[in-house]
Scaffold this active site. Structure first.
Site, PDB file in Angstrom:
ATOM      1  N   HIS A   1      -5.038   3.796   9.930  1.00  0.00           N
ATOM      2  CA  HIS A   1      -3.803   3.199   9.418  1.00  0.00           C
ATOM      3  C   HIS A   1      -2.541   3.860   9.952  1.00  0.00           C
ATOM      4  O   HIS A   1      -1.444   3.384   9.698  1.00  0.00           O
ATOM      5  CB  HIS A   1      -3.774   3.290   7.887  1.00  0.00           C
TER       6      HIS A   1
HETATM    7  C1  UD1 Z   1       2.268   5.442   4.267  1.00  0.00           C
HETATM    8  C2  UD1 Z   1       2.750   6.833   4.661  1.00  0.00           C
HETATM    9  C3  UD1 Z   1       1.627   7.590   5.341  1.00  0.00           C
HETATM   10  C4  UD1 Z   1       0.372   7.601   4.490  1.00  0.00           C
HETATM   11  C5  UD1 Z   1       0.009   6.183   4.071  1.00  0.00           C
HETATM   12  C6  UD1 Z   1      -1.133   6.227   3.093  1.00  0.00           C
HETATM   13  C7  UD1 Z   1       5.122   7.023   5.257  1.00  0.00           C
HETATM   14  C8  UD1 Z   1       6.074   7.161   6.366  1.00  0.00           C
HETATM   15  N1  UD1 Z   1       3.848   6.746   5.606  1.00  0.00           N
HETATM   16  O1  UD1 Z   1       1.933   4.761   5.459  1.00  0.00           O
HETATM   17  O2  UD1 Z   1       2.029   8.932   5.558  1.00  0.00           O
HETATM   18  O3  UD1 Z   1      -0.678   8.143   5.255  1.00  0.00           O
HETATM   19  O4  UD1 Z   1       1.125   5.573   3.435  1.00  0.00           O
HETATM   20  O5  UD1 Z   1      -1.822   5.016   3.053  1.00  0.00           O
HETATM   21  O6  UD1 Z   1       5.494   7.156   4.122  1.00  0.00           O
HETATM   22  N2  UD1 Z   1       1.677  -2.872   3.150  1.00  0.00           N
HETATM   23  C9  UD1 Z   1       1.146  -3.882   2.399  1.00  0.00           C
HETATM   24  N3  UD1 Z   1       0.890  -3.645   1.081  1.00  0.00           N
HETATM   25  C10 UD1 Z   1       1.165  -2.452   0.479  1.00  0.00           C
HETATM   26  C11 UD1 Z   1       1.721  -1.437   1.263  1.00  0.00           C
HETATM   27  C12 UD1 Z   1       1.969  -1.652   2.595  1.00  0.00           C
HETATM   28  O7  UD1 Z   1       0.876  -4.970   2.892  1.00  0.00           O
HETATM   29  O8  UD1 Z   1       0.905  -2.305  -0.733  1.00  0.00           O
HETATM   30  C13 UD1 Z   1       1.897  -3.112   4.614  1.00  0.00           C
HETATM   31  C14 UD1 Z   1       3.307  -3.621   4.925  1.00  0.00           C
HETATM   32  O9  UD1 Z   1       3.181  -4.479   6.011  1.00  0.00           O
HETATM   33  C15 UD1 Z   1       4.021  -2.340   5.373  1.00  0.00           C
HETATM   34  C16 UD1 Z   1       2.900  -1.564   6.052  1.00  0.00           C
HETATM   35  O10 UD1 Z   1       1.727  -1.872   5.304  1.00  0.00           O
HETATM   36  O11 UD1 Z   1       5.087  -2.602   6.231  1.00  0.00           O
HETATM   37  C17 UD1 Z   1       3.115  -0.071   6.073  1.00  0.00           C
HETATM   38  O12 UD1 Z   1       3.352   0.442   4.744  1.00  0.00           O
HETATM   39  P1  UD1 Z   1       4.159   1.797   4.520  1.00  0.00           P
HETATM   40  O13 UD1 Z   1       4.094   2.191   3.112  1.00  0.00           O
HETATM   41  O14 UD1 Z   1       5.505   1.682   5.146  1.00  0.00           O
HETATM   42  O15 UD1 Z   1       3.397   2.836   5.426  1.00  0.00           O
HETATM   43  P2  UD1 Z   1       1.861   3.189   5.478  1.00  0.00           P
HETATM   44  O16 UD1 Z   1       1.337   2.834   6.832  1.00  0.00           O
HETATM   45  O17 UD1 Z   1       1.142   2.642   4.311  1.00  0.00           O
HETATM   46  N1  UDP Z   2      -8.934   5.721   0.186  1.00  0.00           N
HETATM   47  C1  UDP Z   2      -9.455   4.847  -0.745  1.00  0.00           C
HETATM   48  N2  UDP Z   2      -9.790   3.587  -0.340  1.00  0.00           N
HETATM   49  C2  UDP Z   2      -9.651   3.172   0.941  1.00  0.00           C
HETATM   50  C3  UDP Z   2      -9.134   4.083   1.887  1.00  0.00           C
HETATM   51  C4  UDP Z   2      -8.773   5.346   1.476  1.00  0.00           C
HETATM   52  O1  UDP Z   2      -9.614   5.195  -1.923  1.00  0.00           O
HETATM   53  O2  UDP Z   2      -9.966   2.006   1.222  1.00  0.00           O
HETATM   54  C5  UDP Z   2      -8.542   7.070  -0.263  1.00  0.00           C
HETATM   55  C6  UDP Z   2      -9.228   8.186   0.465  1.00  0.00           C
HETATM   56  O3  UDP Z   2     -10.473   8.477  -0.106  1.00  0.00           O
HETATM   57  C7  UDP Z   2      -8.236   9.325   0.344  1.00  0.00           C
HETATM   58  C8  UDP Z   2      -6.909   8.609   0.364  1.00  0.00           C
HETATM   59  O4  UDP Z   2      -7.177   7.257   0.022  1.00  0.00           O
HETATM   60  O5  UDP Z   2      -8.389   9.987  -0.890  1.00  0.00           O
HETATM   61  C9  UDP Z   2      -6.323   8.722   1.716  1.00  0.00           C
HETATM   62  O6  UDP Z   2      -5.277   7.843   1.846  1.00  0.00           O
HETATM   63  P1  UDP Z   2      -4.789   7.293   3.254  1.00  0.00           P
HETATM   64  O7  UDP Z   2      -5.869   7.373   4.256  1.00  0.00           O
HETATM   65  O8  UDP Z   2      -4.188   5.990   2.985  1.00  0.00           O
HETATM   66  O9  UDP Z   2      -3.591   8.308   3.572  1.00  0.00           O
HETATM   67  P2  UDP Z   2      -3.468   9.754   4.214  1.00  0.00           P
HETATM   68  O10 UDP Z   2      -4.385  10.672   3.486  1.00  0.00           O
HETATM   69  O11 UDP Z   2      -3.766   9.638   5.667  1.00  0.00           O
HETATM   70  O12 UDP Z   2      -2.033  10.100   4.010  1.00  0.00           O
END
Ligand code: UD1
Ligand code: UDP
Length: 360
Positions: free
Chosen positions: A205
């Site tokens: 992601h």
């Molecule tokens: C964010 C964090 C990242 C973390 C990740 C955990 C930042 C800069 N990034 O990344 O460090 O590892 O969360 O998962 O804060 N979207 C949906 N539904 C949701 C949320 C997001 O569809 O509920 C889609 C939208 O298109 C959005 C994209 O995902 O633009 C990215 O979401 P965003 O929260 O900006 O960043 P993450 O990639 O989730």
């Molecule tokens: N996770 C989850 N379901 C999923 C993917 C991830 O519960 O489908 C959990 C995972 O076990 C971990 C956390 O989400 O505890 C990690 O989040 P993510 O990978 O989104 O973010 P990061 O840790 O890279 O910031």
């Protein structure tokens, strides 16, 4: 009674906040209230964790949603500031390195409300990652730094941060121990849909992988090659799903599923033959559940997992390198040792004790 405002917004923060909320509820003297920025809003990325991990409902839900970094962080800053000004908590607690972390820490620091940072001191030394910027700024705004590893303490020392630094272990390990037990009976996979060790679990992601067309194609290509050996189960983050749809990318040999809750994820991590991921949390949980991991990144903050032989890095733009690393990991890889970091499953209790004393 002292009051702590906890700022959460993204999936991994709900998990970290769960450990802290359990610890706060076991102790008296401090009342915790949650502010949810709404950075993650899909029920599968947010509600499920509150429900499964029994996290108290947020006192405030800002419903800010997605946006560019500036727009999203700016809106959070504005709204969190308004709430903190009205509520005046004694301390603000933030987790990790997301935009919600940065906005929470900055809003509090400007209002002279002390900040405690859980998962402080991690560094990738890659400033192209938004997370690296968020955590550096947050660490320098914080009064208390709760570090999961000795390396994290070292990084803070290098940056001149030596007061309020506590090596407490990893709150995600606290959660992993609890969910491992529950997932053995409560995960939907217990019914037998997947045989243990018959599959590779994949998650991707991170912006630097999804937003780079060469990298995402290389990762999907590698997973398709690996699927000839073991089935690939890929709970897909909405960012990755959106990018694949926009670019018309498909990978028929991969089993994409919706993001799963913590009990199912724990079952998948504990029963996979291999994990391929770019997630910070998942590469560490791979070790917690003693599953080998390949991290599709050029560096990691969790260097202990590499040194101990449980995790290896593979260039996300090089399909062949990913397949080679995965094959090596499946065939035994390096000798695997236990890691002395991450604590004893009581990191959150240690943090609450420090905060109770500090606020008394
Ligand atoms: C964010 C964090 C990242 C973390 C990740 C955990 C930042 C800069 N990034 O990344 O460090 O590892 O969360 O998962 O804060 N979207 C949906 N539904 C949701 C949320 C997001 O569809 O509920 C889609 C939208 O298109 C959005 C994209 O995902 O633009 C990215 O979401 P965003 O929260 O900006 O960043 P993450 O990639 O989730
Ligand atoms: N996770 C989850 N379901 C999923 C993917 C991830 O519960 O489908 C959990 C995972 O076990 C971990 C956390 O989400 O505890 C990690 O989040 P993510 O990978 O989104 O973010 P990061 O840790 O890279 O910031």
């Amino acid at each position: 009674m002292k009051r702590v405002a906890t700022i959460v917004g993204a999936r991994p923060q709900f998990i970290k906040a769960a450990a802290m909320s359990w610890a706060f509820r076991r102790k008296t003297g401090v009342v915790e209230e949650l502010i949810h920025t709404g950075q993650h809003y899909d029920p599968g990325l947010s509600d499920v964790f509150f429900r499964e991990l029994e996290i108290p409902a947020p006192r405030h839900h800002l419903e800010i949603g997605s946006g560019s970094h500036g727009a999203q962080t700016g809106e959070m800053l504005k709204q969190v500031e308004r709430l903190l000004e009205a509520d005046r908590p004694d301390l603000v607690l933030v987790y990790g390195d997301t935009n919600s972390t940065l906005a929470g820490a900055l809003a509090a620091a400007k209002l002279h409300i002390p900040v405690a940072h859980v998962e402080a001191g991690l560094r990738s030394f890659n400033r192209a990652m938004p997370e690296e910027i968020n955590r550096i700024v947050t660490d320098h705004l914080s009064t208390w730094h709760f570090c999961p590893t000795r390396k994290a303490v070292e990084h803070l020392r290098t940056e001149g941060l030596t007061t309020g630094v506590h090596l407490v272990g990893d709150v995600m390990f606290d959660v992993a121990l609890k969910t491992a037990e529950r997932s053995r009976t409560q995960s939907r996979f217990v019914a037998g849909a997947l045989q243990p060790k018959s599959f590779t679990l994949a998650t991707v992601h991170r912006a630097e992988n999804t937003d780079d067309p060469t990298r995402l194609a290389a990762i999907l290509g590698a997973l398709s090659t690996l699927s000839k050996r073991l089935k690939i189960i890929f709970p897909i983050h909405p960012r990755t799903r959106r990018v694949m749809a926009e670019r018309g990318l498909t990978a028929k040999s991969i089993e994409f599923i919706d993001p799963v809750g913590m009990l199912d994820m724990t079952w998948l991590e504990a029963n996979a033959a291999l994990i391929v991921t770019d997630s910070g949390g998942v590469q560490k949980e791979a070790y917690f559940h003693q599953t080998p991991c390949v991290t599709v990144r050029t560096e990691t903050e969790w260097v202990e997992t590499i040194q101990a032989g449980w995790n290896s890095l593979a260039d996300p733009g090089d399909s062949g390198a990913i397949v080679a690393a995965a094959t090596k990991a499946l065939e035994g890889g390096l000798p695997r040792q236990q890691i002395a970091d991450y604590g004893d499953g009581h990191a959150a209790d240690a943090i609450v004790s420090v905060l109770e004393r500090a606020l008394a």
